[in-house]
Write an enzyme that holds these catalytic residues in place. Structure first.
Site, PDB file in Angstrom:
ATOM      1  N   ASN A 171      23.418  34.454  53.054  1.00 47.86           N
ATOM      2  CA  ASN A 171      24.097  33.374  53.082  1.00 47.86           C
ATOM      3  C   ASN A 171      25.478  33.777  52.418  1.00 47.86           C
ATOM      4  OD1 ASN A 171      22.620  31.777  54.895  1.00 47.86           O
ATOM      5  ND2 ASN A 171      21.591  30.712  53.189  1.00 47.86           N
ATOM      6  N   GLY A 172      25.593  34.879  51.646  1.00 46.25           N
ATOM      7  CA  GLY A 172      26.620  34.967  50.689  1.00 46.25           C
ATOM      8  C   GLY A 172      27.679  35.477  51.778  1.00 46.25           C
ATOM      9  N   HIS A 173      27.203  36.616  52.780  1.00 47.39           N
ATOM     10  CA  HIS A 173      28.021  37.002  53.892  1.00 47.39           C
ATOM     11  C   HIS A 173      28.517  36.026  54.662  1.00 47.39           C
ATOM     12  CE1 HIS A 173      25.511  40.717  53.061  1.00 47.39           C
ATOM     13  NE2 HIS A 173      26.699  41.200  52.987  1.00 47.39           N
ATOM     14  N   GLY A 175      25.868  44.642  56.615  1.00 50.24           N
ATOM     15  CA  GLY A 175      24.894  44.183  57.225  1.00 50.24           C
ATOM     16  C   GLY A 175      24.035  43.711  56.293  1.00 50.24           C
ATOM     17  N   LEU A 190      22.457  40.934  56.479  1.00 54.50           N
ATOM     18  CA  LEU A 190      23.405  39.721  56.206  1.00 54.50           C
ATOM     19  C   LEU A 190      22.454  38.498  55.422  1.00 54.50           C
ATOM     20  CD1 LEU A 190      25.773  39.372  59.302  1.00 54.50           C
ATOM     21  CD2 LEU A 190      26.081  40.482  57.337  1.00 54.50           C
TER      22      LEU A 190
HETATM   23  P1  AMP Z   1      28.419  44.317  51.515  1.00 56.40           P
HETATM   24  O1  AMP Z   1      27.557  43.926  52.936  1.00 56.40           O
HETATM   25  O2  AMP Z   1      27.274  44.213  50.187  1.00 56.40           O
HETATM   26  O3  AMP Z   1      28.913  45.295  51.537  1.00 56.40           O
HETATM   27  O4  AMP Z   1      29.267  43.104  51.378  1.00 56.40           O
HETATM   28  C1  AMP Z   1      30.257  42.546  52.209  1.00 56.40           C
HETATM   29  C2  AMP Z   1      31.117  41.400  51.546  1.00 56.40           C
HETATM   30  O5  AMP Z   1      30.036  40.382  51.190  1.00 56.40           O
HETATM   31  C3  AMP Z   1      31.621  41.803  50.330  1.00 56.40           C
HETATM   32  O6  AMP Z   1      32.722  41.429  50.248  1.00 56.40           O
HETATM   33  C4  AMP Z   1      30.739  41.207  49.230  1.00 56.40           C
HETATM   34  O7  AMP Z   1      31.541  41.045  47.862  1.00 56.40           O
HETATM   35  C5  AMP Z   1      30.271  39.876  49.805  1.00 56.40           C
HETATM   36  N1  AMP Z   1      29.115  39.533  49.105  1.00 56.40           N
HETATM   37  C6  AMP Z   1      27.941  40.188  48.807  1.00 56.40           C
HETATM   38  N2  AMP Z   1      27.086  39.213  48.421  1.00 56.40           N
HETATM   39  C7  AMP Z   1      27.905  38.300  48.129  1.00 56.40           C
HETATM   40  C8  AMP Z   1      27.417  36.699  47.668  1.00 56.40           C
HETATM   41  N3  AMP Z   1      26.288  36.543  47.081  1.00 56.40           N
HETATM   42  N4  AMP Z   1      28.094  35.719  47.553  1.00 56.40           N
HETATM   43  C9  AMP Z   1      29.418  35.879  48.083  1.00 56.40           C
HETATM   44  N5  AMP Z   1      29.896  37.229  48.733  1.00 56.40           N
HETATM   45  C10 AMP Z   1      29.014  38.154  48.786  1.00 56.40           C
END
Ligand code: AMP
Length: 284
Positions: free
Chosen positions: A35-37, A31, A33
Protein backbone atom coordinates in the site's frame (compact mmCIF):
# COMPACT_ATOMS: atom_id res chain seq x y z
CA UNK A 1 -3.72 -0.51 -17.79
CA UNK A 2 -1.33 -0.75 -20.72
CA UNK A 3 1.80 -2.81 -20.21
CA UNK A 4 5.00 -1.89 -22.05
CA UNK A 5 8.15 -3.99 -22.00
CA UNK A 6 10.07 -1.95 -24.55
CA UNK A 7 11.30 1.58 -23.90
CA UNK A 8 10.86 2.61 -27.55
CA UNK A 9 7.18 1.62 -27.69
CA UNK A 10 6.51 3.36 -24.37
CA UNK A 11 8.20 6.56 -25.57
CA UNK A 12 6.14 6.65 -28.79
CA UNK A 13 2.93 6.22 -26.77
CA UNK A 14 3.94 8.86 -24.19
CA UNK A 15 4.88 11.35 -26.93
CA UNK A 16 1.32 11.06 -28.25
CA UNK A 17 -0.07 11.86 -24.80
CA UNK A 18 2.26 14.86 -24.46
CA UNK A 19 1.03 16.15 -27.86
CA UNK A 20 -2.44 16.25 -26.28
CA UNK A 21 -0.91 18.31 -23.42
CA UNK A 22 -1.59 15.55 -20.89
CA UNK A 23 0.42 15.67 -17.67
CA UNK A 24 2.49 12.60 -16.78
CA UNK A 25 3.18 11.32 -13.28
CA UNK A 26 5.79 8.61 -12.69
CA UNK A 27 6.24 6.13 -9.84
CA UNK A 28 9.41 4.02 -10.15
CA UNK A 29 9.42 0.83 -8.07
CA UNK A 30 11.12 -2.53 -7.71
CA UNK A 31 7.78 -4.34 -7.43
CA UNK A 32 6.49 -6.58 -4.62
CA UNK A 33 4.01 -3.77 -4.28
CA UNK A 34 2.28 -2.82 -1.04
CA UNK A 35 0.00 0.00 0.00
CA UNK A 36 2.97 2.36 0.39
CA UNK A 37 3.63 2.07 -3.34
CA UNK A 38 -0.08 2.41 -4.07
CA UNK A 39 -0.20 5.64 -2.04
CA UNK A 40 2.34 7.06 -4.53
CA UNK A 41 0.12 5.95 -7.44
CA UNK A 42 -2.85 7.64 -5.75
CA UNK A 43 -0.87 10.85 -5.22
CA UNK A 44 0.05 10.86 -8.91
CA UNK A 45 -3.49 10.16 -10.07
CA UNK A 46 -4.74 13.19 -8.15
CA UNK A 47 -2.79 15.70 -10.25
CA UNK A 48 -1.75 13.97 -13.48
CA UNK A 49 -3.77 12.80 -16.47
CA UNK A 50 -1.59 9.73 -16.89
CA UNK A 51 0.23 7.73 -14.22
CA UNK A 52 3.12 5.49 -15.21
CA UNK A 53 4.53 2.92 -12.78
CA UNK A 54 7.73 1.02 -13.50
CA UNK A 55 8.72 -2.28 -11.94
CA UNK A 56 12.39 -3.10 -12.31
CA UNK A 57 14.58 -4.85 -9.77
CA UNK A 58 17.71 -2.88 -10.52
CA UNK A 59 20.81 -5.10 -10.29
CA UNK A 60 23.25 -2.16 -10.14
CA UNK A 61 21.94 -0.86 -6.83
CA UNK A 62 22.40 -4.06 -4.84
CA UNK A 63 25.71 -4.06 -3.01
CA UNK A 64 24.82 -7.49 -1.59
CA UNK A 65 24.29 -10.30 -4.13
CA UNK A 66 22.16 -12.39 -1.74
CA UNK A 67 19.81 -9.44 -1.17
CA UNK A 68 19.34 -9.16 -4.96
CA UNK A 69 18.78 -12.91 -5.40
CA UNK A 70 16.20 -12.97 -2.60
CA UNK A 71 14.38 -9.77 -3.58
CA UNK A 72 10.67 -10.72 -3.67
CA UNK A 73 9.02 -10.88 -7.10
CA UNK A 74 5.21 -10.91 -7.16
CA UNK A 75 4.44 -9.59 -10.60
CA UNK A 76 0.93 -11.09 -10.99
CA UNK A 77 -0.31 -9.58 -7.72
CA UNK A 78 1.49 -6.31 -8.58
CA UNK A 79 -0.46 -6.03 -11.84
CA UNK A 80 -3.75 -6.69 -10.04
CA UNK A 81 -2.97 -4.02 -7.43
CA UNK A 82 -2.00 -1.46 -10.06
CA UNK A 83 -5.16 -2.15 -12.08
CA UNK A 84 -7.28 -1.81 -8.94
CA UNK A 85 -5.59 1.52 -8.16
CA UNK A 86 -6.31 2.78 -11.67
CA UNK A 87 -2.69 3.07 -12.80
CA UNK A 88 -2.63 3.82 -16.54
CA UNK A 89 0.68 2.37 -17.64
CA UNK A 90 3.07 -0.27 -16.32
CA UNK A 91 6.62 -0.28 -17.67
CA UNK A 92 8.14 -3.70 -17.07
CA UNK A 93 11.52 -3.72 -18.81
CA UNK A 94 14.16 -6.43 -18.95
CA UNK A 95 17.70 -5.77 -17.71
CA UNK A 96 18.86 -5.52 -21.36
CA UNK A 97 16.21 -2.90 -22.06
CA UNK A 98 17.48 -0.68 -19.25
CA UNK A 99 21.17 -1.46 -19.70
CA UNK A 100 21.69 -2.14 -23.43
CA UNK A 101 25.44 -1.63 -23.01
CA UNK A 102 25.71 -4.00 -20.04
CA UNK A 103 25.99 -3.32 -16.32
CA UNK A 104 29.38 -1.64 -16.28
CA UNK A 105 29.41 1.86 -14.84
CA UNK A 106 29.72 4.38 -17.67
CA UNK A 107 29.23 7.56 -15.72
CA UNK A 108 30.01 8.70 -12.18
CA UNK A 109 27.42 10.89 -10.50
CA UNK A 110 28.92 13.44 -8.16
CA UNK A 111 26.71 13.09 -5.11
CA UNK A 112 29.18 14.70 -2.72
CA UNK A 113 28.77 13.91 0.94
CA UNK A 114 25.37 12.25 0.42
CA UNK A 115 27.10 9.18 -0.87
CA UNK A 116 29.58 9.00 1.98
CA UNK A 117 27.19 8.99 4.92
CA UNK A 118 24.51 6.67 6.34
CA UNK A 119 23.15 4.46 3.53
CA UNK A 120 25.99 5.65 1.31
CA UNK A 121 28.58 4.51 3.84
CA UNK A 122 26.94 1.19 4.65
CA UNK A 123 25.99 0.32 1.06
CA UNK A 124 28.98 1.27 -1.13
CA UNK A 125 27.97 1.86 -4.75
CA UNK A 126 24.25 1.69 -3.95
CA UNK A 127 23.43 5.29 -4.85
CA UNK A 128 25.48 5.19 -8.06
CA UNK A 129 23.25 2.25 -9.07
CA UNK A 130 20.12 4.16 -8.04
CA UNK A 131 21.27 7.13 -10.14
CA UNK A 132 22.04 4.90 -13.13
CA UNK A 133 18.55 3.44 -13.20
CA UNK A 134 16.66 6.62 -12.37
CA UNK A 135 18.62 8.58 -15.00
CA UNK A 136 17.68 5.96 -17.61
CA UNK A 137 14.04 5.72 -16.49
CA UNK A 138 13.57 9.50 -16.41
CA UNK A 139 15.00 9.80 -19.90
CA UNK A 140 12.55 7.18 -21.14
CA UNK A 141 9.44 8.45 -19.35
CA UNK A 142 10.22 12.21 -19.13
CA UNK A 143 7.48 12.78 -16.56
CA UNK A 144 6.21 16.12 -15.34
CA UNK A 145 5.96 14.78 -11.80
CA UNK A 146 8.00 12.13 -10.01
CA UNK A 147 6.71 10.44 -6.83
CA UNK A 148 9.07 9.15 -4.14
CA UNK A 149 8.55 7.83 -0.61
CA UNK A 150 9.92 9.51 2.51
CA UNK A 151 10.71 6.00 3.80
CA UNK A 152 13.84 6.22 1.64
CA UNK A 153 14.64 9.75 2.76
CA UNK A 154 18.30 9.82 1.75
CA UNK A 155 17.33 8.35 -1.64
CA UNK A 156 14.89 11.26 -2.09
CA UNK A 157 17.83 13.62 -1.50
CA UNK A 158 20.03 11.68 -3.92
CA UNK A 159 17.38 11.75 -6.66
CA UNK A 160 16.79 15.46 -6.10
CA UNK A 161 20.54 15.96 -6.61
CA UNK A 162 20.52 13.64 -9.65
CA UNK A 163 17.78 15.65 -11.31
CA UNK A 164 19.95 18.76 -10.94
CA UNK A 165 23.03 16.93 -12.25
CA UNK A 166 21.27 15.68 -15.40
CA UNK A 167 19.63 19.04 -16.11
CA UNK A 168 16.01 18.03 -15.47
CA UNK A 169 15.35 20.35 -12.51
CA UNK A 170 13.10 22.64 -14.51
CA UNK A 171 11.27 19.74 -16.19
CA UNK A 172 10.60 17.18 -13.46
CA UNK A 173 8.96 18.13 -10.13
CA UNK A 174 9.48 15.78 -7.19
CA UNK A 175 6.75 14.98 -4.68
CA UNK A 176 7.80 13.16 -1.51
CA UNK A 177 4.96 11.11 -0.03
CA UNK A 178 4.78 10.22 3.65
CA UNK A 179 5.61 6.72 4.85
CA UNK A 180 2.74 4.25 5.02
CA UNK A 181 2.90 2.01 8.07
CA UNK A 182 1.35 -1.19 9.34
CA UNK A 183 -0.98 -0.83 12.35
CA UNK A 184 1.92 -1.52 14.75
CA UNK A 185 4.04 1.22 13.16
CA UNK A 186 6.30 -0.94 10.98
CA UNK A 187 7.03 0.96 7.77
CA UNK A 188 5.63 -0.97 4.80
CA UNK A 189 8.44 -2.44 2.74
CA UNK A 190 8.81 -5.17 0.14
CA UNK A 191 11.48 -6.70 2.38
CA UNK A 192 8.89 -7.22 5.17
CA UNK A 193 7.62 -10.21 3.14
CA UNK A 194 10.85 -11.97 4.03
CA UNK A 195 10.41 -11.62 7.81
CA UNK A 196 9.45 -14.80 9.67
CA UNK A 197 6.91 -14.69 12.50
CA UNK A 198 9.47 -13.92 15.19
CA UNK A 199 11.30 -11.30 13.13
CA UNK A 200 7.99 -9.68 12.21
CA UNK A 201 7.09 -9.48 15.91
CA UNK A 202 10.38 -7.65 16.61
CA UNK A 203 10.24 -5.35 13.58
CA UNK A 204 8.07 -2.53 15.07
CA UNK A 205 10.95 -1.81 17.51
CA UNK A 206 12.38 0.48 14.84
CA UNK A 207 9.25 2.64 14.77
CA UNK A 208 9.06 2.51 18.58
CA UNK A 209 12.67 3.69 18.83
CA UNK A 210 12.03 6.55 16.40
CA UNK A 211 8.97 7.53 18.44
CA UNK A 212 11.04 7.36 21.63
CA UNK A 213 13.59 9.73 20.08
CA UNK A 214 10.84 12.10 18.98
CA UNK A 215 9.26 12.17 22.41
CA UNK A 216 12.62 13.08 23.98
CA UNK A 217 13.61 15.96 21.74
CA UNK A 218 14.88 18.81 23.94
CA UNK A 219 14.84 16.54 27.00
CA UNK A 220 17.91 14.37 26.38
CA UNK A 221 21.03 15.37 24.40
CA UNK A 222 21.13 14.03 20.80
CA UNK A 223 24.27 11.96 21.46
CA UNK A 224 22.87 10.29 24.59
CA UNK A 225 19.55 9.71 22.82
CA UNK A 226 21.39 8.02 19.93
CA UNK A 227 23.11 5.74 22.43
CA UNK A 228 19.84 4.91 24.17
CA UNK A 229 18.20 4.19 20.84
CA UNK A 230 20.97 1.76 19.86
CA UNK A 231 20.56 0.01 23.23
CA UNK A 232 16.79 -0.28 22.71
CA UNK A 233 17.28 -1.95 19.34
CA UNK A 234 20.08 -4.23 20.49
CA UNK A 235 17.99 -5.33 23.45
CA UNK A 236 15.47 -6.92 21.07
CA UNK A 237 18.22 -8.49 18.98
CA UNK A 238 18.74 -6.01 16.16
CA UNK A 239 22.20 -5.45 14.72
CA UNK A 240 22.34 -1.70 14.25
CA UNK A 241 24.05 -0.10 11.23
CA UNK A 242 23.22 3.41 12.41
CA UNK A 243 20.91 5.56 14.50
CA UNK A 244 21.32 9.13 13.38
CA UNK A 245 19.80 12.40 14.48
CA UNK A 246 20.52 14.95 11.80
CA UNK A 247 19.51 18.11 10.04
CA UNK A 248 16.95 17.07 7.42
CA UNK A 249 18.34 19.44 4.78
CA UNK A 250 21.93 18.18 4.93
CA UNK A 251 21.81 14.92 6.93
CA UNK A 252 24.61 16.36 9.06
CA UNK A 253 24.70 14.98 12.61
CA UNK A 254 23.41 17.38 15.23
CA UNK A 255 25.07 17.52 18.63
CA UNK A 256 22.75 20.05 20.20
CA UNK A 257 19.02 20.63 19.69
CA UNK A 258 19.79 24.24 18.80
CA UNK A 259 21.86 23.06 15.79
CA UNK A 260 18.75 22.58 13.64
CA UNK A 261 15.02 23.21 13.79
CA UNK A 262 14.30 20.63 11.08
CA UNK A 263 15.74 17.48 12.57
CA UNK A 264 15.19 13.94 11.43
CA UNK A 265 16.01 10.60 13.05
CA UNK A 266 17.11 7.79 10.76
CA UNK A 267 17.68 4.13 11.54
CA UNK A 268 19.07 1.17 9.64
CA UNK A 269 19.22 -2.14 11.46
CA UNK A 270 19.16 -5.87 10.80
CA UNK A 271 16.28 -7.97 12.05
CA UNK A 272 18.36 -11.18 11.71
CA UNK A 273 19.19 -11.27 7.99
CA UNK A 274 16.74 -8.59 6.88
CA UNK A 275 17.99 -5.03 6.79
CA UNK A 276 15.24 -2.53 7.59
CA UNK A 277 15.39 1.25 7.34
CA UNK A 278 13.04 3.93 8.58
CA UNK A 279 13.05 7.58 9.60
CA UNK A 280 10.93 10.16 11.35
CA UNK A 281 10.86 13.95 11.28
CA UNK A 282 11.34 15.24 14.82
CA UNK A 283 9.44 18.45 14.17
CA UNK A 284 5.76 18.95 13.25
P1 AMP B 1 10.95 0.36 -3.90
O1 AMP B 1 10.03 -0.56 -4.66
O2 AMP B 1 11.32 -0.14 -2.56
O3 AMP B 1 12.12 0.79 -4.72
O4 AMP B 1 10.10 1.67 -3.62
C1 AMP B 1 9.54 2.41 -4.66
C2 AMP B 1 9.07 3.72 -4.11
O5 AMP B 1 8.07 3.50 -3.10
C3 AMP B 1 10.20 4.53 -3.45
O6 AMP B 1 10.05 5.91 -3.77
C4 AMP B 1 9.95 4.27 -1.98
O7 AMP B 1 10.45 5.29 -1.13
C5 AMP B 1 8.43 4.21 -1.93
N1 AMP B 1 7.99 3.50 -0.72
C6 AMP B 1 8.49 2.33 -0.24
N2 AMP B 1 7.89 2.01 0.92
C7 AMP B 1 7.00 3.00 1.19
C8 AMP B 1 6.09 3.25 2.26
N3 AMP B 1 5.96 2.43 3.30
N4 AMP B 1 5.32 4.38 2.20
C9 AMP B 1 5.44 5.24 1.15
N5 AMP B 1 6.28 5.05 0.12
C10 AMP B 1 7.07 3.96 0.13
Amino acid sequence: MILFKKAGALQIWLDKQREKSLKLGFVPTMGALHNGHISLINASKKVNHITVCSIFVNPTQFNNAADFDKYPITIKQDILQLEKAGCDVLFLPSVEEIYPNGLTIEKKYDLGNLEKILEGAFRPGHYQGVCMVVDRLLNIVMPDNLYLGQKDFQQCMVITKLIELIGLKEKVAITICSTLREKDGLAMSSRNMRLNENERRNAPAIFQTLSFIKSNVDKISPSFLRKQAVDMLEEVGFKVDYVEIADSATLKTIEDWTDSKKTIALIAAYDNEIRLIDNMFLFD
